[in-house]
Structures are given as structure tokens and as C-alpha cells.
Design a protein around this motif. Sequence first.
Motif, mmCIF file in Angstrom:
data_model
loop_
_atom_site.group_PDB
_atom_site.id
_atom_site.type_symbol
_atom_site.label_atom_id
_atom_site.label_comp_id
_atom_site.label_asym_id
_atom_site.label_seq_id
_atom_site.Cartn_x
_atom_site.Cartn_y
_atom_site.Cartn_z
ATOM 1 N N VAL A 255 54.774 55.370 -1.967
ATOM 2 C CA VAL A 255 53.886 55.103 -2.025
ATOM 3 C C VAL A 255 52.286 55.850 -1.525
ATOM 4 O O VAL A 255 52.104 56.764 0.264
ATOM 5 N N MET A 256 51.181 55.773 -1.952
ATOM 6 C CA MET A 256 49.749 56.823 -1.643
ATOM 7 C C MET A 256 48.848 55.880 -1.070
ATOM 8 O O MET A 256 48.404 54.909 -2.011
ATOM 9 N N VAL A 257 48.135 56.431 -0.169
ATOM 10 C CA VAL A 257 47.251 55.826 0.370
ATOM 11 C C VAL A 257 46.742 56.241 1.068
ATOM 12 O O VAL A 257 46.189 57.391 1.122
ATOM 13 N N GLY A 258 45.181 56.042 -0.255
ATOM 14 C CA GLY A 258 43.584 56.501 -0.198
ATOM 15 C C GLY A 258 43.059 55.892 1.412
ATOM 16 O O GLY A 258 42.638 55.112 1.740
ATOM 17 N N VAL A 259 42.248 57.022 1.464
ATOM 18 C CA VAL A 259 41.790 57.464 3.464
ATOM 19 C C VAL A 259 40.606 58.107 3.432
ATOM 20 O O VAL A 259 40.689 59.230 2.790
ATOM 21 N N SER B 160 38.640 53.819 6.468
ATOM 22 C CA SER B 160 37.970 55.136 7.261
ATOM 23 C C SER B 160 38.782 55.542 8.664
ATOM 24 O O SER B 160 38.536 54.952 9.420
ATOM 25 N N VAL B 161 38.329 57.186 8.582
ATOM 26 C CA VAL B 161 39.343 57.325 9.713
ATOM 27 C C VAL B 161 37.895 58.694 10.305
ATOM 28 O O VAL B 161 37.156 59.317 9.839
ATOM 29 N N PHE B 162 37.224 58.778 11.262
ATOM 30 C CA PHE B 162 36.215 59.383 11.805
ATOM 31 C C PHE B 162 36.124 59.851 13.251
ATOM 32 O O PHE B 162 36.053 59.335 13.588
ATOM 33 N N GLY B 163 36.481 61.049 13.507
ATOM 34 C CA GLY B 163 35.817 61.390 15.147
ATOM 35 C C GLY B 163 36.923 62.360 14.796
ATOM 36 O O GLY B 163 36.664 63.415 14.235
ATOM 37 N N SER B 164 37.277 62.820 16.249
ATOM 38 C CA SER B 164 37.674 64.354 17.021
ATOM 39 C C SER B 164 39.076 64.104 16.850
ATOM 40 O O SER B 164 39.148 63.098 15.989
ATOM 41 N N PRO B 165 40.157 65.199 16.842
ATOM 42 C CA PRO B 165 40.904 65.909 15.464
ATOM 43 C C PRO B 165 41.888 64.661 16.279
ATOM 44 O O PRO B 165 42.622 64.194 15.715
ATOM 45 N N ALA B 166 41.526 64.403 18.198
ATOM 46 C CA ALA B 166 42.866 63.250 18.355
ATOM 47 C C ALA B 166 42.239 62.235 17.740
ATOM 48 O O ALA B 166 43.358 60.748 17.315
ATOM 49 N N ALA C 292 44.458 59.811 15.547
ATOM 50 C CA ALA C 292 44.896 58.402 15.910
ATOM 51 C C ALA C 292 45.410 57.216 14.707
ATOM 52 O O ALA C 292 45.593 56.157 14.779
ATOM 53 N N GLY C 293 43.596 57.145 14.257
ATOM 54 C CA GLY C 293 43.611 56.773 13.203
ATOM 55 C C GLY C 293 44.387 56.688 12.218
ATOM 56 O O GLY C 293 44.503 54.809 11.293
ATOM 57 N N LEU C 294 45.294 57.730 11.211
ATOM 58 C CA LEU C 294 45.789 58.094 10.716
ATOM 59 C C LEU C 294 47.161 57.345 10.690
ATOM 60 O O LEU C 294 48.148 57.312 10.086
ATOM 61 N N GLU C 295 47.941 57.538 12.213
ATOM 62 C CA GLU C 295 48.988 57.494 12.494
ATOM 63 C C GLU C 295 48.852 55.492 12.448
ATOM 64 O O GLU C 295 49.792 54.293 12.047
ATOM 65 N N GLN C 296 47.777 54.970 12.427
ATOM 66 C CA GLN C 296 47.692 53.809 12.580
ATOM 67 C C GLN C 296 47.784 52.918 11.114
ATOM 68 O O GLN C 296 48.407 52.087 10.944
ATOM 69 N N ILE C 297 46.584 53.796 10.485
ATOM 70 C CA ILE C 297 47.014 53.446 9.260
ATOM 71 C C ILE C 297 47.974 53.352 8.050
ATOM 72 O O ILE C 297 49.249 52.634 7.536
ATOM 73 N N ALA C 298 49.455 54.581 8.965
ATOM 74 C CA ALA C 298 50.284 54.927 8.248
ATOM 75 C C ALA C 298 51.704 53.970 8.791
ATOM 76 O O ALA C 298 52.788 53.701 8.312
ATOM 77 N N ALA C 299 51.618 53.414 10.251
ATOM 78 C CA ALA C 299 52.337 52.576 10.113
ATOM 79 C C ALA C 299 52.301 50.845 9.283
ATOM 80 O O ALA C 299 52.952 50.380 9.362
ATOM 81 N N GLY C 300 50.913 50.335 9.507
ATOM 82 C CA GLY C 300 50.688 49.350 9.208
ATOM 83 C C GLY C 300 50.076 49.324 7.528
ATOM 84 O O GLY C 300 50.649 47.751 7.200
ATOM 85 N N THR C 301 50.561 50.707 7.172
ATOM 86 C CA THR C 301 51.335 50.638 5.530
ATOM 87 C C THR C 301 52.444 50.653 4.877
ATOM 88 O O THR C 301 53.619 51.149 4.191
ATOM 89 N N ALA D 39 45.058 68.053 12.847
ATOM 90 C CA ALA D 39 45.687 67.271 14.098
ATOM 91 C C ALA D 39 47.177 66.287 13.465
ATOM 92 O O ALA D 39 47.416 65.618 14.232
ATOM 93 N N TRP D 40 47.076 66.543 12.543
ATOM 94 C CA TRP D 40 48.061 66.049 11.405
ATOM 95 C C TRP D 40 49.515 66.908 12.351
ATOM 96 O O TRP D 40 50.775 66.402 11.954
ATOM 97 N N GLY D 41 49.581 67.389 12.110
ATOM 98 C CA GLY D 41 50.705 68.721 12.662
ATOM 99 C C GLY D 41 51.783 68.916 11.536
ATOM 100 O O GLY D 41 52.875 69.077 11.455
#
Length: 330
Positions: free
Chosen positions: A219-223, A282-288, A292-301, A328-330
Motif C-alpha cells: 500500500v502506497m499513501v499519497g501525502v 497534508s502534513v506541514f511544519g517543522s521537521p519534528a 509526527a504527522g507522517l507517523e500518525q498517517i502511517a499508523a492510521g493506514t 526527519a523521517w530518517g
Amino acid sequence: MTDAPLLSILDLSPVTAGKTVAQALRNSTELAVRAEDWGYHRFWVAEHHNLPGVATAATAVVIGHIAEKTSTIRVGAGGIMLPNHAPLVVAEQFGTLESLYPGRIDLGLGRAPGTDPRTARALRRHLGGSGDTFAEDVRELMSYFEPAKPGQAIRAVPGEGLDVPLYLLGSSDFSARLAARLGRPFAFASHFAPGYLLPALELYRSQYRPSSACPLPHVMVGVNVIAADTDEEARVLFTSLQQAFLNMVRGTPGHLPPPVESMAGKWSSQEQQFVEQMLRYSVFGSPATVRAGLEQIAAGTGADELIATAMIYDHQARLRSFELAARAWG
């Protein structure tokens, strides 16, 4: 999902206000070269037509140019709008790309026109654009990549016998079911059409039939991802995308506009609600904040891969955004 999802890029090659298509394509090429250094898994471009703000109408040509300028990152289409084309032509194009850049070419397939109805007719797409032959077209295309049989009348040269990974793209359950039936990876266009994301992923996973090409569902999710040094700077950069979607909602698409300090007064409450719904993933902000936003989407999907897009007006800010997101994603 036990491991962190892969992180990739979907580049819409934005043509910004006051700039040219040539500059947009140069910017995309530079981004791809940098993305390879930053560790992104793949770099995709998408087929759109008659959109002043998107430069990748000749998708296969752009892929070839980017593949030539890079050396290791996977490059491909996210996607080719298959009903606009004869499957044989697509097989020949991507067979040629795979022959030139072996082991690096992806072919994502969509069933939407990637444009307005009038332009779709100009592309010789079937009138009405229902996509009702899409499944048959995908199977025909897949057949051209198989080894040729004795006496086979129609062959894709180049194409036959080549391993060109196929991905199904969509924003509803149609392509999710088809991808599951064919045993192919599935990419959901949640970066602009998030409404059916979770039900489509559930259908895909529950109905998946393993194939030799893809033994497990993928599964690939567009963000939409916009990273900057501060949350406030990223919020301002994000207003370019908000304005672009507002223009599309109003039926007046154009070049990507420059950012503004605030969207207040630029849209009605109904328009704001509609645009914010479209841009929910959509995720926008500082690296932290972005992590956090990407982790939330990854966990939710439960995504195996996040494919990030960023419509940012200033090219240097866009490069910086993708660099910060990768770190940030590392």
C-alpha cells in the motif's frame, strides 16, 4: 506493519506564476538528483493535460530525462492515465525506458483522464470517459510484458519479457479491487481525494491474491508534505497549495500562486471546508511536526510506503522541504 514505511516522491512539476514550463522541468530534474542523495525510494511524475500549473503531460519523456540524470533511485509514472493511450504504445514506451535504465522503472496506472472532458476527447479518449475498459486494458498491457509465444501476432518491442513493475492508482474502491485481483501494489491518491482511503485499503488487503510479481499486498499513501525550519514558515508555504485547490474548485486552474500570510478573506466558509477536506492528508511544519504527522498517517493506514508531494512556489524552499522531510523521517 513492523518497519517504518518507505518514503518516496510524487512530483507534479509545478509551473509557478511568472515562470516557464522549461524552468519547471529543470526544477524537477534537480529535485530528483537531490532526492537520490537524500535517500528517497522512488521518484514519480504524473500525467496531466491542459493544466497550466503542471509540466508533465509527456510523462514518459520526462521519466526518461530524469532517469538519465540519476543513477540509483527508481523513476516512474504515478501515473499513466491508461484510457488515454493504447496499451501497446504504453508497453513500448516503458519497455524502452526499462531497456535503457534496467531495474529502475515503475509503471503506475490510473483510469481517470487527468484533465477536463473536452481535453480528454482531444486525446482520443473514449467519449464519456467511463473507464469501463480499464481492467481489460490493464490485462492487455500486462500481457505485452510477458515472454512472446510462438506465432504471436502482436508483440511489444521493446517490452516483451521485461520486468516492469505495475502499480494500480486510484481514489475509490475500483482500482483497489482490481489491484487485489491482479496481485499488484496499490497507491491511493489521498493527497487530493482522501474520502475513501481507509475503506479502499481494507478492500485491497482483504481481497488480495498473491502473485509472483508481488507476493504480499503493498500500500502506497499519497501525502502533501511541506517542511520548513518552523511551523509558521511551513504554514505560509502551504497557502500556495490551498490557493491552487481553491482555483480548481472555482473552475479557474492556473499557475501555482505565491504564498500569502493568511487565507482569511480569500475563500468562503463553504470553499474553505471543501479545500480542507480535499487536503486532509497534508502534513506541514517543522521537521519534528512533519515526522509526527507522517507517523500518525502511517499508523492510521498501515502504509508500506508514503509518497510525498509538495506544491511549493519557491524552488529553493521546495528543495529544502524535501531535504528536511527526508532527514526527519530518517
